[in-house]
Write an enzyme that holds these catalytic residues in place. Structure first.
Site, mmCIF file in Angstrom:
data_model
loop_
_atom_site.group_PDB
_atom_site.id
_atom_site.type_symbol
_atom_site.label_atom_id
_atom_site.label_comp_id
_atom_site.label_asym_id
_atom_site.label_seq_id
_atom_site.Cartn_x
_atom_site.Cartn_y
_atom_site.Cartn_z
ATOM 1 N N GLY A 156 16.129 -40.453 4.578
ATOM 2 C CA GLY A 156 15.786 -39.590 5.699
ATOM 3 C C GLY A 156 14.292 -39.390 5.895
ATOM 4 O O GLY A 156 13.487 -40.315 5.739
ATOM 5 N N ASP A 165 13.589 -37.103 -6.220
ATOM 6 C CA ASP A 165 14.900 -36.801 -5.652
ATOM 7 C C ASP A 165 15.859 -36.563 -6.803
ATOM 8 O O ASP A 165 15.646 -37.049 -7.920
ATOM 9 C CB ASP A 165 15.386 -37.963 -4.781
ATOM 10 C CG ASP A 165 16.403 -37.539 -3.731
ATOM 11 O OD1 ASP A 165 16.021 -37.410 -2.558
ATOM 12 O OD2 ASP A 165 17.579 -37.315 -4.091
ATOM 13 N N ASP A 223 15.018 -32.188 -10.196
ATOM 14 C CA ASP A 223 15.578 -31.160 -9.317
ATOM 15 C C ASP A 223 14.491 -30.134 -9.007
ATOM 16 O O ASP A 223 13.968 -29.479 -9.918
ATOM 17 C CB ASP A 223 16.769 -30.492 -10.025
ATOM 18 C CG ASP A 223 17.515 -29.506 -9.147
ATOM 19 O OD1 ASP A 223 16.913 -28.965 -8.200
ATOM 20 O OD2 ASP A 223 18.700 -29.246 -9.428
ATOM 21 N N VAL A 224 14.172 -29.961 -7.713
ATOM 22 C CA VAL A 224 13.081 -29.064 -7.335
ATOM 23 C C VAL A 224 13.369 -27.600 -7.632
ATOM 24 O O VAL A 224 12.442 -26.779 -7.675
ATOM 25 C CB VAL A 224 12.734 -29.204 -5.838
ATOM 26 C CG1 VAL A 224 12.276 -30.617 -5.524
ATOM 27 C CG2 VAL A 224 13.909 -28.796 -4.954
ATOM 28 N N ASN A 265 9.954 -31.473 0.973
ATOM 29 C CA ASN A 265 10.956 -31.918 1.943
ATOM 30 C C ASN A 265 12.391 -31.721 1.464
ATOM 31 O O ASN A 265 13.296 -31.596 2.291
ATOM 32 C CB ASN A 265 10.720 -33.399 2.269
ATOM 33 C CG ASN A 265 11.863 -34.001 3.042
ATOM 34 O OD1 ASN A 265 12.058 -33.712 4.225
ATOM 35 N ND2 ASN A 265 12.653 -34.842 2.386
ATOM 36 N N TYR A 297 21.094 -21.654 6.045
ATOM 37 C CA TYR A 297 20.093 -22.698 6.294
ATOM 38 C C TYR A 297 18.930 -22.162 7.125
ATOM 39 O O TYR A 297 17.761 -22.321 6.748
ATOM 40 C CB TYR A 297 20.758 -23.875 7.004
ATOM 41 C CG TYR A 297 19.824 -25.022 7.296
ATOM 42 C CD1 TYR A 297 19.437 -25.891 6.283
ATOM 43 C CD2 TYR A 297 19.331 -25.235 8.580
ATOM 44 C CE1 TYR A 297 18.581 -26.949 6.540
ATOM 45 C CE2 TYR A 297 18.470 -26.292 8.849
ATOM 46 C CZ TYR A 297 18.103 -27.140 7.831
ATOM 47 O OH TYR A 297 17.251 -28.182 8.090
#
Length: 260
Positions: free
Chosen positions: A17, A37, A62-63, A89, A153
């Site tokens: 993406g 990612d 993992d952010v 992102n 979201y």
């Protein structure tokens, strides 16, 4: 270009993406890129396809985990010795009415979309401030206008929009600029998964440019905000949405989905 001269970007959610498009654009412009990612298999394939092994670092992390953020920055420091841009992102979505949104889903969305950029930024700043640089947070048009089915979201992205301003004010003294890009509807895997033909038709009608955006168009905005052309731009949100927010048109399909 020597190692000391080559600019380095960290892009989270870089396996596909918008994140992948941004990583590819940075590479095309001569940057080195750390691609982060949590989907290791997809990330490995994307990094291999990038075609610049000497300038790519793949990080399956993992952010939302502070230890992973610290590990990412340590790996970047060890490989490249500097960090000039951070693109926050990585994001997830849960779509559903307010009264049908479980607390677990709310917490998961907040952990990745809002807490993740907070964690990544705190980890990155000590390395970034050595040379100065830029942070770009990927929010959403849902951060600027409310609609049904997006309570978690949209709220997470609105929070990220304000966090962008907080970061811009506080990090300016370190020579770090912070801005946000707010995508409108974009042809990504997530959109293809959750947007029915009826929703897609409604979006086309509501967007003045009458189409979905492309990941590459978002990448153009991201890389611009990280580059010298935006050297006096900080604390801003750039909507890349085909005029969707400006038009202020509602989406009847989304309302129908909620009301049955």
């Amino acid at each position: 270009m020597t190692k000391d001269q080559q600019r380095v970007a960290l892009v989270t959610g870089a396996a596909q993406g918008i994140g992948l498009a941004a990583a590819q654009r940075f590479l095309a412009d001569g940057w080195a890129v750390a691609m982060l990612d949590n989907n290791g298999a997809v990330l490995a394939a994307a990094a291999a396809a990038a075609g610049a092994p000497d300038r790519v670092l793949a990080l399956t992390l993992d952010v939302s985990r502070p230890a992973d953020a610290e590990a990412a920055i340590a790996a970047i420091a060890g490989r490249f010795g500097r960090l000039d841009a951070l693109v926050n992102n990585a994001g997830i979505a849960h779509f559903g009415p307010l009264m049908e949104t479980p607390l677990e889903a709310w917490n998961e969305v907040m952990a990745v979309n809002l807490t993740g950029p907070f964690i990544m930024t705190k980890a990155a700043v000590p390395l970034m401030r050595e040379t100065g640089g830029a942070i770009v947070n990927i929010t959403s048009i849902s951060s600027l206008r409310a609609s049904t089915l997006r309570v978690a979201y949209g709220t997470s992205k609105a929070g990220l929009g304000h966090l962008t301003k907080q970061m811009a004010v506080e990090l300016a003294s370190h020579g770090i600029r912070v801005n946000a890009v707010a995508p409108g509807p974009v042809d990504t895997a997530m959109a293809k998964k959750v947007h029915s033909p009826e929703i897609r038709a409604d979006y086309h009608d509501a967007i003045p440019l009458n189409r979905y955006g492309l990941p590459e168009e978002l990448a153009d905005a991201i890389v611009y905000l990280c580059g010298p052309g935006a050297s006096y731009v900080t604390g801003q949100t750039l909507a890349v949405d085909g005029g969707f927010d400006a038009a202020g048109i509602g989406l009847p399909t989304l309302r129908r989905d909620q009301n049955g």
